[in-house]
Design an enzyme around this catalytic site. Structure first.
Site, short mmCIF file in Angstrom:
data_model
loop_
_atom_site.label_atom_id
_atom_site.label_comp_id
_atom_site.label_asym_id
_atom_site.label_seq_id
_atom_site.Cartn_x
_atom_site.Cartn_y
_atom_site.Cartn_z
N ASP A 257 2.42 -69.81 -3.59
CA ASP A 257 3.74 -69.25 -3.26
C ASP A 257 4.01 -69.36 -1.77
O ASP A 257 5.17 -69.41 -1.35
CB ASP A 257 3.83 -67.80 -3.72
O1 MRU Z 1 5.52 -64.33 -10.34
P1 MRU Z 1 5.65 -65.79 -10.61
O2 MRU Z 1 5.52 -66.15 -12.05
O3 MRU Z 1 6.87 -66.38 -9.96
O4 MRU Z 1 4.38 -66.41 -9.88
C1 MRU Z 1 4.20 -67.82 -9.90
C2 MRU Z 1 2.99 -68.26 -9.20
O5 MRU Z 1 2.26 -67.51 -8.59
C3 MRU Z 1 2.74 -69.74 -9.20
O6 MRU Z 1 1.38 -70.02 -9.23
C4 MRU Z 1 3.34 -70.32 -7.91
O7 MRU Z 1 4.65 -69.87 -7.74
C5 MRU Z 1 3.33 -71.79 -7.92
S1 MRU Z 1 4.46 -72.48 -9.10
C6 MRU Z 1 4.44 -74.15 -8.93
#
Ligand code: MRU
Length: 376
Positions: A257
């Site tokens: 993220d």
């Molecule tokens: O809370 P989320 O489902 O948005 O979290 C997503 C993640 O942590 C993913 O691993 C990250 O965003 C990478 S997506 C290519």
């Protein structure tokens, strides 16, 4: 068929866009129901992100920016100058950025779009050129770039892992959360690497964690792996260390993220535990992420704001969407992300190549970005 759809393409699409219309796959309903929600403006876009209709760092950024494209495309009229148009767009982008704080892709997109808007407003003679030629076209280009960069991540990652890990045997990969077509504009990051390994015939098996509490792994990644006919096994988050100890994991590949300048990486809660376990078992741990997930403004992961989500995600089944399971009155700590320190990360797979460590066991990400700017 949206402009981001390819005729005959059977991959899952979380974002269906064509000029003037945006539909988002409601990921809360997967894998049991396939329902698309119409997004008419930035308010719909903000709510869809906040409520996890769309999630995953790259997908959030694109969906947010496109919700503003749709709002602008459908404006009956706009009373004001090109500077007023730029101010209107900037305010809307600020609002969208407030929807989820940890992933950097959305604020990165907003910074880049603001630059485009400012330039257009300075040069523009009329409002329409700020909206149409600048904002809409720049956002559509981002949508296309995301799919292209994911395919490059898949290819760089698969080639790198093949070169360094195969010893003539097929590879088993453990992944976490959902990083596939559903989390991006298409193809995926960590899941893109798994797809590319499978396409090259060198993937033995992918293991995906459930990813408590919201179950992005069991609901979304398992769904994508089955959909793509990739040999795959779902495990409980708590089974990961035992799986590693049993010698079943050749490498861990996760998404991100936000990656700070030193390589510290914020990703879905539980990623840090996997990195600690991988380190204990001598298993390489890779992050796969586009350069839009890199935040060179933050020097370490300690500076990353970690989003906390509703206690309901733990108190109820299905990440808060089902019936109550925990005792009423218990207090809850529910961080949505954690930070894996760079010293537990073996490499960062990007669309411009794999960032590895220098002799001092540190990443020089700024240098990598500088050296590769203009590639692709
Ligand atoms: O809370 P989320 O489902 O948005 O979290 C997503 C993640 O942590 C993913 O691993 C990250 O965003 C990478 S997506 C290519």
């Amino acid at each position: 068929m949206g402009i981001n759809g390819v005729e005959g393409d059977k991959t899952l699409q979380s974002i269906c866009y064509k000029r003037g219309s945006l539909r988002l796959l409601d990921q809360r309903k997967l894998p049991l129901e396939t329902t698309y929600l119409d997004i008419k403006d930035t308010k719909d876009g903000w709510e869809a992100i906040k409520e996890m209709v769309v999630r995953g760092a790259p997908a959030i950024a694109i969906a947010a920016a496109l919700s503003l494209v749709v709002e602008v495309s459908n404006l009956a009229s706009f009373n004001g100058t090109s500077d007023d148009a730029a101010t209107f767009l900037r305010k809307k982008l600020d609002y969208l950025v407030s929807s989820r704080p940890t992933a950097v892709n959305l604020s990165d997109a907003a910074v880049k779009l603001n630059e485009v808007i400012d330039k257009a407003a300075a040069e523009a003679k009329e409002v329409n050129s700020v909206f149409q030629e600048a904002y809409i076209e720049a956002t559509e280009a981002m949508l296309e770039y995301d799919v292209m960069s994911n395919k490059a991540i898949g290819s760089y990652g698969a080639n790198f892992l093949q070169k360094h890990l195969t010893d003539n045997q097929k590879i088993t990969i453990l992944t976490h959360c959902n990083t596939g077509s559903l989390a991006t504009a298409g193809y995926g990051t960590a899941l893109g690497v798994i797809r590319a390994l499978h396409a090259q015939g060198v993937l033995e098996r992918a293991y995906c964690t459930e990813t408590r509490p919201f179950n992005q792994g069991s609901r979304l990644t398992a769904f994508e792996l089955v959909h793509e006919n990739i040999p795959a096994t779902l495990i409980a988050d708590s089974a990961a260390a035992a799986l590693m100890n049993a010698g079943q994991v050749k490498a861990v590949v996760v998404g991100a993220d936000r990656v700070t300048a030193n390589g510290d990486t914020a990703n879905k809660i539980g990623t840090y535990s996997l990195a600690v376990s991988a380190n204990r078992h001598g298993i390489p741990f890779y992050v796969a992420a586009p350069l839009t997930s890199i935040d060179l403004f933050l020097s370490t992961g300690q500076q990353i704001e970690i989003e906390e989500r509703s206690p309901k995600e733990l108190l109820h089944t299905r990440g808060g969407l089902g019936e109550q399971v925990a005792a009423s009155g218990i207090s809850v700590w529910n961080p949505a992300f954690d930070v894996t320190p760079a010293n537990l990360i073996s490499g960062i797979i990007t669309e411009k190549g794999v960032i590895t460590k220098n002799g001092a066991d540190t990443f020089d990400i700024a240098e990598f970005v500088r050296k590769t700017s203009g590639d692709l």
